[in-house]
Design an enzyme around this catalytic site. Structure first.
Site, PDB file in Angstrom:
ATOM      1  N   GLU C  70      -2.230  12.677 -12.600  1.00  0.00           N
ATOM      2  CA  GLU C  70      -3.583  13.834 -13.353  1.00  0.00           C
ATOM      3  C   GLU C  70      -3.889  13.055 -14.755  1.00  0.00           C
ATOM      4  OE1 GLU C  70      -1.381  15.041 -12.101  1.00  0.00           O
ATOM      5  OE2 GLU C  70      -1.182  16.357 -10.793  1.00  0.00           O
ATOM      6  N   HIS C 139       3.538  28.203 -11.631  1.00  0.00           N
ATOM      7  CA  HIS C 139       2.383  28.536 -10.613  1.00  0.00           C
ATOM      8  C   HIS C 139       1.725  29.171 -11.426  1.00  0.00           C
ATOM      9  CE1 HIS C 139       3.973  24.594  -7.991  1.00  0.00           C
ATOM     10  NE2 HIS C 139       2.185  24.256  -8.135  1.00  0.00           N
TER      11      HIS C 139
HETATM   12  C1  LIG Z   1       2.211  17.479 -11.351  1.00  0.00           C
HETATM   13  C2  LIG Z   1       1.308  18.313  -9.671  1.00  0.00           C
HETATM   14  N1  LIG Z   1      -0.034  18.069  -9.459  1.00  0.00           N
HETATM   15  C3  LIG Z   1       0.288  18.778  -8.950  1.00  0.00           C
HETATM   16  C4  LIG Z   1       0.262  19.220  -7.877  1.00  0.00           C
HETATM   17  C5  LIG Z   1      -0.105  20.720  -6.370  1.00  0.00           C
HETATM   18  N2  LIG Z   1       0.684  19.842  -5.084  1.00  0.00           N
HETATM   19  C6  LIG Z   1       1.337  19.962  -4.834  1.00  0.00           C
HETATM   20  S1  LIG Z   1       2.076  19.487  -3.214  1.00  0.00           S
HETATM   21  C7  LIG Z   1       0.674  18.389  -3.601  1.00  0.00           C
HETATM   22  C8  LIG Z   1       0.629  17.376  -2.456  1.00  0.00           C
HETATM   23  C9  LIG Z   1       1.925  16.601  -2.371  1.00  0.00           C
HETATM   24  O1  LIG Z   1       1.468  15.403  -1.232  1.00  0.00           O
HETATM   25  P1  LIG Z   1       3.544  14.914  -1.213  1.00  0.00           P
HETATM   26  O2  LIG Z   1       3.821  14.402  -2.751  1.00  0.00           O
HETATM   27  O3  LIG Z   1       2.824  13.734  -0.360  1.00  0.00           O
HETATM   28  O4  LIG Z   1       4.371  15.649  -0.597  1.00  0.00           O
HETATM   29  P2  LIG Z   1       4.459  16.545   0.786  1.00  0.00           P
HETATM   30  O5  LIG Z   1       3.454  17.690   0.729  1.00  0.00           O
HETATM   31  O6  LIG Z   1       3.610  15.628   1.722  1.00  0.00           O
HETATM   32  O7  LIG Z   1       5.645  17.032   0.953  1.00  0.00           O
HETATM   33  C10 LIG Z   1       0.274  18.707  -4.647  1.00  0.00           C
HETATM   34  C11 LIG Z   1      -1.235  18.018  -4.814  1.00  0.00           C
HETATM   35  C12 LIG Z   1       1.464  19.914  -8.138  1.00  0.00           C
HETATM   36  N3  LIG Z   1       2.668  20.829  -7.556  1.00  0.00           N
HETATM   37  N4  LIG Z   1       2.225  19.222  -9.272  1.00  0.00           N
END
Ligand SMILES: Cc1ncc(C[n+]2csc(CCOP(=O)(O)OP(=O)(O)O)c2C)c(N)n1
Ligand SMILES: Cc1ncc(C[n+]2csc(CCOP(=O)(O)OP(=O)(O)O)c2C)c(N)n1
Ligand SMILES: [Mg+2]
Ligand SMILES: [Mg+2]
Lengths: 327, 335, 335, 327
Positions: C70, C139
């Protein structure tokens, strides 16, 4: 007249010299004026590091943008920001580059592609990505360059930006000005990797390390990287290893430095001396030509200080302009 | 034994005494020792303005210099706190909160509640606040309201050396995360401070001057401006009661409300911007709870809704002055 | 031509129309397209809750998915704005502001002032706010007060589809940075929305119900709760005037003050926590400026000073309800 | 009985199997219950990724701490958090691990060394550094482990932590659970480096990549790294390449995935199947022994769901406890 072995013609070399001298004179003068107690706030000087900013900025035009650091005077001057406006700003005067509202840590001139010194370390890296993005959308061949110190190279905003620039294939360049210290903390303590080339590689970026006290080394490495970025070849990281003549900020006693360190670097690693000796020894430029520039620069800085000191403060009404005042 | 020492020394002493008392207290931040990895003096800096100077000699590796990575080391302090330590992390300027706020407001502040009371996070974040240093827009902010808004955080802002020592000791012993705000323009100000260790409880405001006509509520450097204003007004026989909140969260409503019930008049002074500020917060509470006691409209004296300007000419009028505070108090008397 | 469309569609339409009108408008965020780099459908998500879905087909690479960084991409949006673009960056949830606040409050918000008026930063940050989604402490936050406190930022929070479209168009055209807060529980709510492009000026509150006994000031989802409360009270012949602020910074003091001068009674409703909130901000201003008009103490109905709890049983009582708002209004009538 | 070729004895293998099965059953059940509309909020399932959390956590005890992610159920179960408490928490009940205040994204149990799932990506990395720091000060040989996904590996907090852990030589381990996606965005798009070993190297950290669907590969790599950290050898990064059975969160239609992708991975790359086949083929464990565990697990999950459903909601007074309520 002997053959010019340098990548710049004589005029270019004189221009580079003038820029470096202007920065040096500007900073040395600030050092003295600060000691007199005339200058308010925090002042971080770029003296000793001139070859880096100058060697890079020689490749740029006004549509190229840079995002600078707290140690921004040198970047401003090399990017073409008006020296009198800068001095006025540092004195907090209405004729300053930012009408006295910014100060040393916030000098900017968007019309020159200077997006601002920055009091927040690492914050410039995303901004430079934005400048690069804008250039990409406009298709004008412009680049965005972010400067950070060795200390700031540990900031999340900087690290994220390396990845973002690679993902978006931006014409963005990350210059790490590694002067060995972040305030009083040695780079060897705080940066957990020996080579910035490796750090760049961790984000899929090509990286280059150069001796930042060698103007020509900087100039050539930057030239290649900038050219590639302009042509769509994507981002890169350039580390300039360099030295800081003064303390972190004015007032710093520098007891964390080794014995004789400052004397040594002033005597042996002064980038301007190194540059002058080279161009004079090569027979391309005569010492008196440089001395003539020295005089002009001295005059410019004298005038800048005199003008700044004599100039009026911002009017009280200025407090409430340039922002939406909702209350 | 009380001596006159500066707020800088008082903070240093509080850290020293707590580190001596409790081995789980550790201190970290950028250049809080200074000189790490270099060839010169260790403890060269002792913090950007010398507040932690000398502690390294006594406590060694329990003071840790950090890379320039506020999220990482402040988050590490939060994590260590959740694992039984009592870290004091320095955020050099509160203006840098934007690079590490998540670890403060989403992690430290929420653990206890979010985990159903099964965690505690006794971390202290020491940070410099405020203007008057010609440090411009990114090194001069107050920002106390941003932290006060967040449940789970405690917010402290002492106005003098005595309070600084006692409140910092309390902050370290407290089991919740505390944002400890040190006004950079007060470091040199001296007051009587006992050598012995003492804690000042949170949520107890200090009536620093008694008076029956107008209540002035404020904190930090503005306490001194309010006292100057009160001295001016006293010449005109207007007696101000000046309340130093000391802690903004929790906040001592009782003392504030009691005072306004007596005086019927209130001036809220805040070095922060006006919108959603401590001043508006206090004003709202008092107008709601002491509605019938109020003899005239509450007045607010705050910084304007602008960034902090660099030029001394502008910063001087940016900051609330004793004159403005006095004028506001007079206004409450006029109605 | 007006049709009934949802707030989700209205926002999508505003983005579409502005992207069509102005080639400098670009849109970026995590998964705002969705499916990048994979083998399946592009535009698979169109944002976490589908708000930007379909725009990629029309505007292609002017919608940019971002890595999970971000600071970097919001900072890039800010930088691009300073270089002549009009980026709309999505911060998926406002709760994530802690990882990128610096680029918002120290950079975007301050450029114009700090650079002496020689820069402008027309960036919009779209972000989801608010509770009721069982999305728990990280959230579900409102956090509007944190942004409202900061000079240089404009803060918008629409309560319905019509306002969302007009305010988003204005946000994109505005030359200052705008935090555009979309309540996740309102995306599905429909209202009459003209097909044509239109901009709603900032700083103009909406009197969504007229009444002469009590003024209720609020924004976002709470407008609906306030309307429900007003409907309840109307049965008892208590006529509420309900004001939807629409923009929190700038804020329309005139409409608020005019109303209270008529009714003499005020309830401030805020989904945010109470301390240094929009509710306390409005309460402070009104008590100061309309002191003589007030017939009874102002009441505040806010979320409590606690993180947002997960359990539906707790979240339901965490959020201000129509019943609590009605009770507060009755309280102002009783005095 | 043939010779055991595995790094765990039979009891250890059965324990690993039980943990993985418990996670799988927990997640499959949640998937079904969610579809019925019974479960509130955002739910991210760990099914398919069990070998990673289990292979790592088999090396840990309660004084070792982990900081988890939004996809935290598997980590919780493997770290020993009570399954019924977890289920209760996900249903928002008073008997939940966090008394209903946290929910799926915030399950924690400090007494088990589980510092919490986390709704903020990357936020766990500094916390794990803190746990490691505390262990270092106490000298108890404990480690701090941070889990992040491939997406979160681009978060500044995570990147800064790699450097901090190296500078402080912490017993900290960074596990990148690379399942190829961050929500709907492919890793190949968003992470600008092919190898996490290179990313780690950019911070002076050793890095290892393993097939995260292979329990034994994870177990052995983690064992080495954890041992070194316990002995003062410093931090490391471990990448587990793995697969996600379900959508990003419940409700995700997954149209961004290639045709047949899910079917393929379920058939070919199911880490539990792979594990079972190996241990049965080696003749160390008999299929019925595994089936007996399956039954016990099923019963446990049945009970957990039934208990959770029947349990009372938190009392209204709970709203204002566990926090300083200043207003
Ligand atoms: C700082 C932040 N940015 C964005 C999000 C929204 N978000 C939640 S899960 C996710 C994707 C996560 O991907 P990854 O780190 O690969 O983990 P996975 O879900 O594949 O286990 C996002 C963008 C968040 N929770 N926190
Ligand atoms: C986010 C942030 N953290 C800390 C600081 C305080 N600070 C200002 S300069 C500095 C050291 C910078 O070191 P480096 O990046 O190497 O640049 P140099 O001063 O050597 O040019 C620090 C810690 C800051 N301004 N911003
Ligand atoms: Mg440096
Ligand atoms: Mg992933």
């Amino acid at each position: 007249m002997s053959k010019n072995p340098f990548p710049l013609d004589k005029q270019g070399l004189l221009e580079a010299y003038r820029t470096m001298r202007t920065i040096r004179e500007f900073e040395e003068r600030l050092h003295n004026e600060f000691a007199k107690g005339d200058i308010p706030g925090f002042v971080h000087l770029y003296a000793g590091e001139e070859a880096s900013g100058t060697g890079i900025m020689m490749h740029l035009n006004d549509r190229d943008r840079i995002a600078s650091t707290h140690r921004g005077h040198g970047h401003c001057i090399a990017k073409g920001v008006d020296v009198k406006g800068m001095m006025g700003e540092i004195y907090g005067k209405a004729m300053g580059s930012c009408r006295g509202k910014g100060g040393s840590m916030h000098i900017a001139d968007l019309s020159k592609g200077m997006m601002g010194a920055n009091g927040i370390l690492g914050a410039g890296a995303p901004l430079a990505c934005g400048a690069a993005l804008a250039a990409k959308f406009r298709g004008d061949g412009g680049v965005g360059i972010s400067f950070v110190g060795d200390g700031a190279s540990n900031q999340g905003m900087f690290l994220e930006s390396l990845n973002l620039a690679a993902v978006w294939n931006l014409p963005a360049i990350f210059v790490v000005e590694n002067n060995g210290y972040a305030e009083s903390t040695s780079r060897d303590y705080a940066v957990a990797v020996d080579s910035y080339v490796d750090r760049a590689a961790g984000f899929g970026l090509p990286g280059v390390t150069v001796d930042g006290t060698d103007f020509f080394a900087v100039y050539e490495a930057a030239g290649e990287i900038i050219k590639r970025a302009r042509e769509g070849g994507g981002p890169a990281l350039l580390e300039c290893k360099m030295i800081r003549f003064f303390g972190h900020f004015e007032g710093d006693q520098q007891t964390y430095r080794g014995k004789g360190e400052v004397e040594h670097i002033r005597a042996q690693r002064d980038c301007i001396k190194l540059f002058s000796d080279k161009v004079v020894e090569a027979g391309v430029i005569k010492r008196p030509e440089l001395e003539a520039i020295d005089k002009e620069v001295l005059k410019l800085i004298d005038e800048a200080v005199a003008t700044a000191k004599a100039a009026p403060m911002p009017a009280p009404a200025e407090l409430l302009t340039d922002v939406y005042v909702a209350y | 034994m009380a001596r006159k020492i500066s707020m800088r020394q008082a903070i240093n002493e509080a850290l020293d005494q707590e580190m001596t008392r409790d081995p789980t207290v550790i201190v970290m931040g950028e250049d809080i020792v200074g000189g790490m990895g270099g060839e010169g003096e260790k403890d060269a800096w002792g913090g950007a303005l010398g507040v932690t100077k000398g502690l390294y000699a006594k406590h060694g590796d329990r003071l840790m210099d950090t890379p320039l990575s506020e999220s990482a080391y402040i988050g590490a302090a939060v994590g260590a706190a959740a694992c039984g330590m009592r870290p004091v992390a320095e955020l050099m300027f509160i203006d840098f909160m934007g690079v590490c706020f998540d670890e403060i407001f989403n992690q430290a502040a929420k653990f206890r509640y979010m985990f159903g009371g099964k965690a505690q996070t006794p971390v202290v974040i020491r940070t410099m606040v405020g203007g008057g240093f010609r440090a411009a827009a990114q090194h001069s902010q107050m920002l106390t309201p941003l932290f006060t808004h967040i449940p789970g955080l405690k917010v402290v802002c002492p106005s003098n050396a005595y309070d600084a020592k006692g409140l910092l000791i309390q902050s370290i012993r407290d089991n919740d995360p505390v944002i400890f705000c040190e006004h950079k323009n007060l470091y040199g100000i001296e007051s009587d401070v006992p050598q012995e260790s003492y804690a000042i409880p949170f949520g107890e405001a200090n009536v620093v001057r008694e008076g029956k006509h107008v209540t002035i509520v404020t904190y930090g450097m503005m306490v001194h401006r309010a006292m100057d204003a009160a001295a001016q007004l006293a010449k005109d026989k207007v007696e101000c009661e000046v309340i130093d909140l000391r802690t903004l969260s929790p906040i001592d409503w009782d003392t504030v409300l009691d005072s306004v019930e007596n005086t019927g008049r209130l001036v809220c002074v805040d070095e922060a911007h006006p919108r959603c500020s401590i001043a508006s917060d206090v004003s709202a509470k008092v107008s709601q709870e002491a509605f019938k006691s109020l003899k005239s409209a509450i007045q607010m004296v705050t910084a304007p809704h602008t960034p902090v300007p660099f030029s001394s000419a502008l910063e001087d009028i940016y900051l609330p002055s004793a004159e403005k505070i006095a004028a506001a108090a007079r206004k409450t008397m006029a109605n």
